[in-house]
Scaffold this motif. Structure first.
Motif, mmCIF file in Angstrom:
data_model
loop_
_atom_site.group_PDB
_atom_site.id
_atom_site.type_symbol
_atom_site.label_atom_id
_atom_site.label_comp_id
_atom_site.label_asym_id
_atom_site.label_seq_id
_atom_site.Cartn_x
_atom_site.Cartn_y
_atom_site.Cartn_z
ATOM 1 N N UNK A 238 0.843 -0.936 -0.255
ATOM 2 C CA UNK A 238 -0.268 -0.386 0.113
ATOM 3 C C UNK A 238 1.331 1.035 -0.044
ATOM 4 N N UNK A 239 2.517 1.393 0.260
ATOM 5 C CA UNK A 239 2.844 2.085 0.029
ATOM 6 C C UNK A 239 3.466 2.407 -1.258
ATOM 7 N N UNK A 240 4.667 3.246 -1.436
ATOM 8 C CA UNK A 240 4.360 3.294 -2.714
ATOM 9 C C UNK A 240 6.555 2.770 -3.042
ATOM 10 N N UNK A 241 5.927 2.193 -3.874
ATOM 11 C CA UNK A 241 7.596 1.285 -4.266
ATOM 12 C C UNK A 241 9.279 2.251 -4.281
ATOM 13 N N UNK A 242 8.893 3.112 -4.389
ATOM 14 C CA UNK A 242 9.894 3.726 -4.575
ATOM 15 C C UNK A 242 10.408 4.450 -3.003
ATOM 16 N N UNK A 243 9.394 4.547 -1.873
ATOM 17 C CA UNK A 243 9.631 4.585 -0.991
ATOM 18 C C UNK A 243 10.333 3.312 0.008
ATOM 19 N N UNK B 33 20.814 9.987 -7.536
ATOM 20 C CA UNK B 33 19.535 9.545 -8.131
ATOM 21 C C UNK B 33 18.339 10.312 -7.923
ATOM 22 N N UNK B 34 17.855 10.505 -6.415
ATOM 23 C CA UNK B 34 16.867 10.269 -6.006
ATOM 24 C C UNK B 34 16.908 12.451 -6.241
ATOM 25 N N UNK C 133 15.787 3.032 -4.876
ATOM 26 C CA UNK C 133 14.378 4.067 -4.678
ATOM 27 C C UNK C 133 14.397 4.906 -6.061
ATOM 28 N N UNK C 134 15.475 4.775 -6.998
ATOM 29 C CA UNK C 134 14.990 5.426 -8.307
ATOM 30 C C UNK C 134 14.058 5.452 -9.189
ATOM 31 N N UNK C 135 13.075 6.308 -9.874
ATOM 32 C CA UNK C 135 12.261 6.556 -10.370
ATOM 33 C C UNK C 135 12.536 6.088 -12.053
ATOM 34 N N UNK D 296 16.470 6.816 -13.788
ATOM 35 C CA UNK D 296 17.082 5.720 -13.780
ATOM 36 C C UNK D 296 17.367 6.004 -15.300
ATOM 37 N N UNK D 297 16.435 6.742 -16.245
ATOM 38 C CA UNK D 297 17.065 7.011 -17.680
ATOM 39 C C UNK D 297 18.304 8.653 -17.753
ATOM 40 N N UNK D 298 17.896 9.198 -16.901
ATOM 41 C CA UNK D 298 18.489 9.963 -16.719
ATOM 42 C C UNK D 298 19.924 9.806 -16.709
ATOM 43 N N UNK D 299 19.550 9.162 -15.447
ATOM 44 C CA UNK D 299 21.383 8.710 -14.600
ATOM 45 C C UNK D 299 22.442 7.694 -14.807
ATOM 46 N N UNK D 300 21.368 6.692 -15.644
ATOM 47 C CA UNK D 300 21.633 5.454 -15.612
ATOM 48 C C UNK D 300 22.113 4.999 -17.354
#
Lengths: 252, 300
Positions: free
Chosen positions: A76-81, A111-112, B194-196, B200-204
């Motif tokens: 139920x959480x966001x997968x990124x979290x 990345x984040x 935790x990348x979106x 991933x597109x931008x950095x990898x």
């Protein structure tokens, strides 16, 4: 009494119509090393990848049931979290080839898009590399490409990269299967150190490794969790005949 | 032992040698033809090279009636249309490459898009010329009226637009292939941190594929430099130096196509062939330059 950090309840995973994890319920206690073992194709890696929701990245993959992190349903959480809270180390070392050792360690922040001061970055890099038992070997070559390191060093770099994000749980998918025996034993020693701060879930096809490093062992067979017990107890006195057959080498 | 001597024969070794020789000969034919084209161009351009020298490149006047041949307007026209086309096409090519390579490799829309991109490369260029004449020219004319410049409709800008459409497939197809080839281990490494997908597109993906994506751009540029028919139909065919992108003009390829049949004097004909030689060399140069840059990228 040890507290549970991750637990699954009647958890199922599928690739399309292929049912690969069947009705698995297990509790993972905090600051323990849990080994997940079983023959090839038993669903152990898929189960691991469901814990940080990597499974769903594959087209056609789906899950059913509950997977809890501190009583909160991960799905139920966001997968990124979820992935920020539960780190992962892969079968083959996969440092980013275009980044230096230093940048690989803080890659998660980059990345984040999370901004850190130079001081914070230096601290995180040193701290994480020390925890990954790599600092002394690389402290003078931090700005060289991570891909110049040996396989074992690369895997410790990947561990440093994962723990730099300060996850609560660290998942390891056969982390030593691509490494030589010396690198393997250094990673195994490292696991014991990491246990103090993290909960480790390790998939392994190597029974000796499970016996050496883990506190508890889960034995998967054909997608089912056959037996889950304290490692010592399971290896000395397996309850299920399939577990017994597996650990005595009657099939692999 | 008996069987080995029966299986082995010198005949089969001879077949092997003959086959290898045939392959080498066929490969050499390609090299000879390419060199032959270059030599033919040089030989036939000689009268113009001798008569005009370097003034051919910097003279702004092309007037066959007075026997004056300056190729600068066409050099400018070629480079301007090609680079403008490249700038316009790149966002489309890369968007298609990223969509098909990473976001949605399969599915009905992706299948359709992939086939259409391949089709775009296969459509004869005269059809693009016709489409540009009927559709793009009125649109550009309306735009020119809004901007308050001379409303030719045809010209450098219109040519760039049609060229942009025509060159999309080259960078898009190569880009798609490259993006699909990024090891999933690297992408998963980034996802696990935790990348979106965008991160991933931008950095990898983009850092991993940058030299290949650049090569795709050069492929597109090479195609734009040499494209003849569609450009000839909408560029306006004037030998005057263009002053803005909305002016009519000519490219090297369009001049050759337009004037080749009218070339009644040997210097005129030789000047057109010299243009072909320059176009040949520019294309070769773009390719060599591209390869050098790719080499530097991949050594990093």
């Amino acid at each position: 009494m040890e507290s549970t950090i991750v637990s699954s309840r009647n958890f199922n995973a599928y690739f399309g119509t292929n049912h690969v994890v069947k009705n698995v319920s297990m509790d993972i206690p905090k600051n323990n090393i849990i080994a997940v073992m079983g023959p090839s194709g038993c669903g152990k890696t898929t189960y691991l990848r469901c814990i940080n929701r990597m499974h769903e990245l594959i087209p056609g993959a789906s899950v059913q049931g509950e997977m809890l992190l501190h009583d909160e349903d991960l799905y139920s959480l966001n997968p990124i979290l979820v992935r920020l809270k539960i780190g992962m180390v892969f079968q083959r070392p996969n440092p980013f080839p275009n980044l230096s050792i230093y940048d690989n360690v803080i890659a998660g922040y980059k990345l984040n898009g999370f901004k850190l001061s130079k001081k914070e970055r230096d601290e995180i890099v040193e701290h994480s590399l020390q925890k990954a038992a790599l600092w002394n070997e690389v402290k003078d070559t931090l700005h060289k490409k991570g891909t110049f390191l040996s396989g074992g060093q690369q895997q410790r770099l990947c561990i440093a990269r994962a723990i730099a994000m300060e996850p609560e749980v660290l998942l390891m998918d056969e982390p030593t299967s691509a490494l030589d025996p010396i690198s393997t034993s250094s990673i195994e020693e490292l696991m014991h150190e990491l246990k103090k701060n993290y909960t480790l879930v390790i998939v392994t096809h190597n029974m000796q490794q499970a016996a050496r490093v883990s506190d508890k062992t889960a034995f998967f067979f054909l997608g089912e969790l056959v037996e889950y017990n304290d490692t010592r107890e399971m290896f000395i006195n397996p309850k299920d005949s399939r577990t017994q057959n597996y650990i005595t080498g009657r099939f692999s | 032992m008996e069987r080995v001597s029966k299986i082995f024969s010198y005949g089969k070794i001879r077949t092997e040698t003959a086959f290898k020789r045939t392959l080498v000969i066929i490969a050499l034919v390609m090299v000879v033809i390419t060199l032959g084209i270059f030599i033919t161009l040089v030989v036939h351009a000689m009268p113009s090279i001798k008569a005009l020298g370097f003034s051919f490149f910097w003279s702004r006047t092309w007037d066959p009636v007075s026997n004056v041949y300056g190729a600068l307007p066409f050099l400018v026209g070629t480079l301007l249309t090609s680079f403008l086309a490249l700038i316009i096409s790149v966002p489309f090519s890369y968007a298609i490459a990223i969509y098909l390579g990473e976001y949605k490799p399969s599915g009905w829309l992706s299948g359709l898009l992939k086939n259409i991109v391949e089709l775009v490369a296969a459509v004869p260029s005269v059809i693009y010329g016709f489409w540009a004449l009927v559709v793009l020219v009125p649109i550009v004319r309306a735009l020119e009226a809004k901007l308050g410049v001379a409303t030719y409709g045809v010209g450098i800008f219109t040519s760039s637009l049609v060229l942009a459409v025509m060159i999309i497939p080259y960078a898009a197809s190569l880009g798609r292939e490259l993006i699909r080839m990024v090891p999933s281990a690297l992408k998963e490494g980034a996802y696990s941190l935790g990348a979106t997908r965008y991160e991933v597109l931008k950095h990898v993906i983009l850092p991993y594929t940058k030299s290949g994506l650049f090569a795709g751009m050069l492929l597109s540029l090479g195609r734009a430099l040499g494209e003849t028919m569609a450009v000839t139909m909408v560029i306006g065919n004037t030998s005057i130096m263009p002053k803005s992108i909305f002016d009519p003009g000519n490219t090297m390829a369009s001049v050759i196509a337009n004037e080749f049949t009218e070339a009644d004097r040997s210097v005129y004909l030789a000047a057109l062939i010299e243009l072909a030689l320059v176009l040949f060399l520019v294309t070769v140069l773009v390719n060599i330059l591209g390869k050098m840059i790719i080499k530097r990228f991949s050594n990093e």
